[in-house]
Design a protein around this motif. Sequence first.
Motif, PDB file in Angstrom:
ATOM      1  N   MET A   1      33.952  55.664  24.473  1.00  0.00           N
ATOM      2  CA  MET A   1      34.248  54.580  25.426  1.00  0.00           C
ATOM      3  C   MET A   1      33.681  54.959  26.799  1.00  0.00           C
ATOM      4  SD  MET A   1      37.833  52.606  25.976  1.00  0.00           S
ATOM      5  CE  MET A   1      38.769  54.073  26.424  1.00  0.00           C
ATOM      6  N   ARG A   2      33.035  54.016  27.454  1.00  0.00           N
ATOM      7  CA  ARG A   2      32.418  54.289  28.751  1.00  0.00           C
ATOM      8  C   ARG A   2      32.578  53.066  29.658  1.00  0.00           C
ATOM      9  NH1 ARG A   2      28.727  53.072  25.068  1.00  0.00           N
ATOM     10  NH2 ARG A   2      27.211  51.444  25.505  1.00  0.00           N
ATOM     11  N   LEU A   3      32.182  53.256  30.898  1.00  0.00           N
ATOM     12  CA  LEU A   3      32.259  52.173  31.872  1.00  0.00           C
ATOM     13  C   LEU A   3      31.127  51.186  31.638  1.00  0.00           C
ATOM     14  CD1 LEU A   3      32.887  54.340  35.068  1.00  0.00           C
ATOM     15  CD2 LEU A   3      34.597  53.133  33.695  1.00  0.00           C
ATOM     16  N   SER A   4      31.441  49.907  31.703  1.00  0.00           N
ATOM     17  CA  SER A   4      30.401  48.886  31.620  1.00  0.00           C
ATOM     18  C   SER A   4      29.515  48.950  32.858  1.00  0.00           C
ATOM     19  CB  SER A   4      31.038  47.497  31.520  1.00  0.00           C
ATOM     20  OG  SER A   4      30.061  46.486  31.705  1.00  0.00           O
ATOM     21  N   LYS A   5      28.239  48.704  32.668  1.00  0.00           N
ATOM     22  CA  LYS A   5      27.339  48.684  33.834  1.00  0.00           C
ATOM     23  C   LYS A   5      27.371  47.337  34.541  1.00  0.00           C
ATOM     24  CE  LYS A   5      22.973  47.438  31.523  1.00  0.00           C
ATOM     25  NZ  LYS A   5      21.574  47.878  31.288  1.00  0.00           N
ATOM     26  N   TYR A   6      28.140  46.388  34.011  1.00  0.00           N
ATOM     27  CA  TYR A   6      28.214  45.060  34.612  1.00  0.00           C
ATOM     28  C   TYR A   6      29.511  44.839  35.394  1.00  0.00           C
ATOM     29  CZ  TYR A   6      24.142  44.119  31.745  1.00  0.00           C
ATOM     30  OH  TYR A   6      22.884  44.161  31.190  1.00  0.00           O
ATOM     31  N   ASN A   7      30.174  45.937  35.769  1.00  0.00           N
ATOM     32  CA  ASN A   7      31.379  45.828  36.587  1.00  0.00           C
ATOM     33  C   ASN A   7      31.019  45.589  38.054  1.00  0.00           C
ATOM     34  OD1 ASN A   7      32.962  46.318  34.343  1.00  0.00           O
ATOM     35  ND2 ASN A   7      33.189  48.507  34.754  1.00  0.00           N
ATOM     36  N   TYR A   8      31.811  44.752  38.699  1.00  0.00           N
ATOM     37  CA  TYR A   8      31.608  44.401  40.117  1.00  0.00           C
ATOM     38  C   TYR A   8      32.970  44.428  40.795  1.00  0.00           C
ATOM     39  CZ  TYR A   8      30.919  41.337  44.187  1.00  0.00           C
ATOM     40  OH  TYR A   8      30.900  40.808  45.452  1.00  0.00           O
ATOM     41  N   LYS A   9      33.004  44.876  42.053  1.00  0.00           N
ATOM     42  CA  LYS A   9      34.278  44.909  42.776  1.00  0.00           C
ATOM     43  C   LYS A   9      34.109  44.336  44.181  1.00  0.00           C
ATOM     44  CE  LYS A   9      33.674  49.565  44.689  1.00  0.00           C
ATOM     45  NZ  LYS A   9      34.257  50.905  44.865  1.00  0.00           N
ATOM     46  N   HIS A  10      35.226  43.828  44.693  1.00  0.00           N
ATOM     47  CA  HIS A  10      35.261  43.312  46.063  1.00  0.00           C
ATOM     48  C   HIS A  10      36.656  43.557  46.619  1.00  0.00           C
ATOM     49  CE1 HIS A  10      34.243  40.687  49.456  1.00  0.00           C
ATOM     50  NE2 HIS A  10      35.489  40.223  49.357  1.00  0.00           N
ATOM     51  N   ARG A  11      36.724  44.231  47.740  1.00  0.00           N
ATOM     52  CA  ARG A  11      38.028  44.557  48.335  1.00  0.00           C
ATOM     53  C   ARG A  11      38.571  43.350  49.085  1.00  0.00           C
ATOM     54  NH1 ARG A  11      41.059  48.926  49.282  1.00  0.00           N
ATOM     55  NH2 ARG A  11      39.454  50.335  48.462  1.00  0.00           N
ATOM     56  N   LEU A  12      39.779  42.949  48.714  1.00  0.00           N
ATOM     57  CA  LEU A  12      40.450  41.839  49.377  1.00  0.00           C
ATOM     58  C   LEU A  12      41.395  42.329  50.473  1.00  0.00           C
ATOM     59  CD1 LEU A  12      41.299  39.684  46.231  1.00  0.00           C
ATOM     60  CD2 LEU A  12      39.453  39.292  47.865  1.00  0.00           C
ATOM     61  N   SER A  13      41.997  43.502  50.257  1.00  0.00           N
ATOM     62  CA  SER A  13      42.892  44.108  51.246  1.00  0.00           C
ATOM     63  C   SER A  13      42.964  45.597  50.930  1.00  0.00           C
ATOM     64  CB  SER A  13      44.281  43.475  51.184  1.00  0.00           C
ATOM     65  OG  SER A  13      44.951  43.857  50.000  1.00  0.00           O
ATOM     66  N   ASP A  14      43.759  46.329  51.696  1.00  0.00           N
ATOM     67  CA  ASP A  14      43.912  47.757  51.431  1.00  0.00           C
ATOM     68  C   ASP A  14      44.529  48.008  50.063  1.00  0.00           C
ATOM     69  OD1 ASP A  14      42.844  48.342  53.879  1.00  0.00           O
ATOM     70  OD2 ASP A  14      44.783  48.613  54.885  1.00  0.00           O
ATOM     71  N   ASP A  15      45.316  47.063  49.581  1.00  0.00           N
ATOM     72  CA  ASP A  15      46.073  47.273  48.349  1.00  0.00           C
ATOM     73  C   ASP A  15      45.561  46.493  47.141  1.00  0.00           C
ATOM     74  OD1 ASP A  15      47.893  48.883  49.793  1.00  0.00           O
ATOM     75  OD2 ASP A  15      48.939  47.084  50.494  1.00  0.00           O
ATOM     76  N   VAL A  16      44.602  45.597  47.355  1.00  0.00           N
ATOM     77  CA  VAL A  16      44.162  44.720  46.263  1.00  0.00           C
ATOM     78  C   VAL A  16      42.636  44.625  46.232  1.00  0.00           C
ATOM     79  CG1 VAL A  16      44.322  42.418  45.232  1.00  0.00           C
ATOM     80  CG2 VAL A  16      46.257  43.326  46.534  1.00  0.00           C
ATOM     81  N   LEU A  17      42.068  44.792  45.041  1.00  0.00           N
ATOM     82  CA  LEU A  17      40.643  44.580  44.830  1.00  0.00           C
ATOM     83  C   LEU A  17      40.444  43.556  43.722  1.00  0.00           C
ATOM     84  CD1 LEU A  17      40.906  47.868  45.555  1.00  0.00           C
ATOM     85  CD2 LEU A  17      38.407  47.647  45.374  1.00  0.00           C
ATOM     86  N   LEU A  18      39.430  42.740  43.864  1.00  0.00           N
ATOM     87  CA  LEU A  18      39.000  41.864  42.768  1.00  0.00           C
ATOM     88  C   LEU A  18      37.936  42.607  41.980  1.00  0.00           C
ATOM     89  CD1 LEU A  18      38.287  38.136  42.589  1.00  0.00           C
ATOM     90  CD2 LEU A  18      36.399  39.677  42.065  1.00  0.00           C
ATOM     91  N   ILE A  19      38.091  42.633  40.675  1.00  0.00           N
ATOM     92  CA  ILE A  19      37.067  43.191  39.802  1.00  0.00           C
ATOM     93  C   ILE A  19      36.580  42.100  38.868  1.00  0.00           C
ATOM     94  CG2 ILE A  19      37.920  45.552  39.952  1.00  0.00           C
ATOM     95  CD1 ILE A  19      39.206  45.165  37.182  1.00  0.00           C
TER      96      ILE A  19
ATOM     97  N   ALA B   1      40.540  50.497  40.319  1.00  0.00           N
ATOM     98  CA  ALA B   1      39.154  50.308  40.743  1.00  0.00           C
ATOM     99  C   ALA B   1      38.438  51.641  40.888  1.00  0.00           C
ATOM    100  CB  ALA B   1      39.120  49.541  42.065  1.00  0.00           C
ATOM    101  N   ARG B   2      39.135  52.653  41.399  1.00  0.00           N
ATOM    102  CA  ARG B   2      38.496  53.968  41.563  1.00  0.00           C
ATOM    103  C   ARG B   2      38.031  54.513  40.223  1.00  0.00           C
ATOM    104  NH1 ARG B   2      42.511  54.868  45.559  1.00  0.00           N
ATOM    105  NH2 ARG B   2      43.891  55.828  44.019  1.00  0.00           N
ATOM    106  N   VAL B   3      38.833  54.318  39.201  1.00  0.00           N
ATOM    107  CA  VAL B   3      38.454  54.794  37.867  1.00  0.00           C
ATOM    108  C   VAL B   3      37.252  54.024  37.332  1.00  0.00           C
ATOM    109  CG1 VAL B   3      39.205  54.974  35.459  1.00  0.00           C
ATOM    110  CG2 VAL B   3      40.774  55.608  37.313  1.00  0.00           C
ATOM    111  N   LEU B   4      37.276  52.698  37.492  1.00  0.00           N
ATOM    112  CA  LEU B   4      36.203  51.863  36.939  1.00  0.00           C
ATOM    113  C   LEU B   4      34.874  52.079  37.632  1.00  0.00           C
ATOM    114  CD1 LEU B   4      37.960  48.422  36.312  1.00  0.00           C
ATOM    115  CD2 LEU B   4      37.274  50.133  34.628  1.00  0.00           C
ATOM    116  N   PHE B   5      34.898  52.479  38.862  1.00  0.00           N
ATOM    117  CA  PHE B   5      33.646  52.617  39.608  1.00  0.00           C
ATOM    118  C   PHE B   5      33.330  54.073  39.915  1.00  0.00           C
ATOM    119  CE2 PHE B   5      35.038  48.305  40.014  1.00  0.00           C
ATOM    120  CZ  PHE B   5      33.870  47.593  39.822  1.00  0.00           C
ATOM    121  N   ASN B   6      33.879  54.955  39.079  1.00  0.00           N
ATOM    122  CA  ASN B   6      33.521  56.361  39.107  1.00  0.00           C
ATOM    123  C   ASN B   6      32.277  56.534  38.244  1.00  0.00           C
ATOM    124  OD1 ASN B   6      33.310  59.127  38.939  1.00  0.00           O
ATOM    125  ND2 ASN B   6      35.097  59.374  37.592  1.00  0.00           N
TER     126      ASN B   6
END
Length: 460
Positions: free
Chosen positions: A1-19, A35-40
């Motif tokens: 199992m690995r991270l998808s290369k099609y993941n995208y993130k956008h920070r909405l606030s200090d506590d919430v990110l949209l993925i 999010a930190r795990v997915l974009f490692n």
Amino acid sequence: MRLSKYNYKHRLSDDVLLIMNTLTGAVDLVEPKVARVLFNRSSDTSALNDLDPETRTLLKSRGYLTDMSEEQYVRESLETYYRSHPALQFTICPTYKCNLACPYCFQSDIHQDSPTLDLAQINEIFQAMDQMVHLKPEAAVQFELFGGEPFLARNQSQVEYILQQAIERSWPILSITNGTELGAYFPFLQKHSAHFRHMQITLDGPKEIHDQLRKYRNNSGSYDLICSNITFLLEHHIPVTVRINTGRENVRHLPEMFAGFERLQWTSSPDFSCQIAPINDNFNTGKVAGFQPESDLLKQLHLLFPDWEATRRRYKVSLGYFMEKKLRILRKAMFDTDDDHYYFDLSGCSASKRHNLVFGADGRLYPCVETVGFPDYSIGSYLQGLHLDEEKWQRWHRDIVVNDKCRHCNLAPLCGGGCVLKGSRDGELRDFESNCSDTRQYLKTYLDLHRDRLLESYCQ
């Protein structure tokens, strides 16, 4: 199992990110830890062990984690799409001449010196089309008129002959016209209305603005005549899309323009729609009047119409094709829109699919309407027989598997590789590089504009 290369993130606030996963269409709001795990992007995926099993299972089901070959999946999906959508789109330009003098027109240099097709040439075009259909008997044919201005009154006999040939072949007819001289064709259009699938006609603002931008060569305006002709088409159930070419200056007039559509009762017609189409600089000249980035247009629209989704429904308005395509996943997640038409199409522009042939008024074949009249982009000819340069045409086959830049881009499924013409340096496409315009800024702008709504949904 690995991270998808099609993941995208956008920070909405200090506590919430949209993925978002742009391949599966998943959109979720998560804590920073996830999010930190997915974009490692390190080769070690041991950080996944920091997540509980339930979260890991959910992330895998949504496509953020994967054990499949995503590149192979994309390749197979594209091949399946091409096989399941066999099509031939034929476009005829009876002439490159035009009776208007719009300041942003990309064809302005070729308008007045253009020939007009005669009946013998038209017959050769249809012989070439029939030859293509014979080679692809399973393909659905779509037929279009383009120009210059295809419905000039002086060319009525040739144009009606062209249309009659398409009707006899039971091909649905589309057309792109400025709408000024349609009156000469009213009897024909009324008689054959069932054969017209769509007519695109441009209005660039309310009367005083439109008449400055889309004027005759004597500087008189065209607004009133065009509106009258659109009303006729709608009354006779010929579908019309009003195209609004938007530049930096005329966007602010959209509220007045939309109100005018309602006064004319167009918005109550099932055959009416309109499209906001940002003025393009497809040849990368840097000199197109009014050109602006798509992200700037988004800001203007949301300033004018805070509830943009309600505006879309009320006035039956959409954005340009690529703008819609890049937002389809987010809109589906946020507003439960039905954009499956865009979602399952991972391909780019119609020219990249190699089913689009434009028959120019100069006897040449072109891969898309943006290139007609520019011989460097020609891919063959049709006089004295069909002569199609397969090698040149093949260079237009660009998608997110073929394009090296797209193969490593997490946003590639959203844009499909974009416009082939914008990525070229010359007609040969030898120095091609995918043109991403401002896709990342465009998505960021859209999400920033909807930040409050997204955070509110997260709190619920």
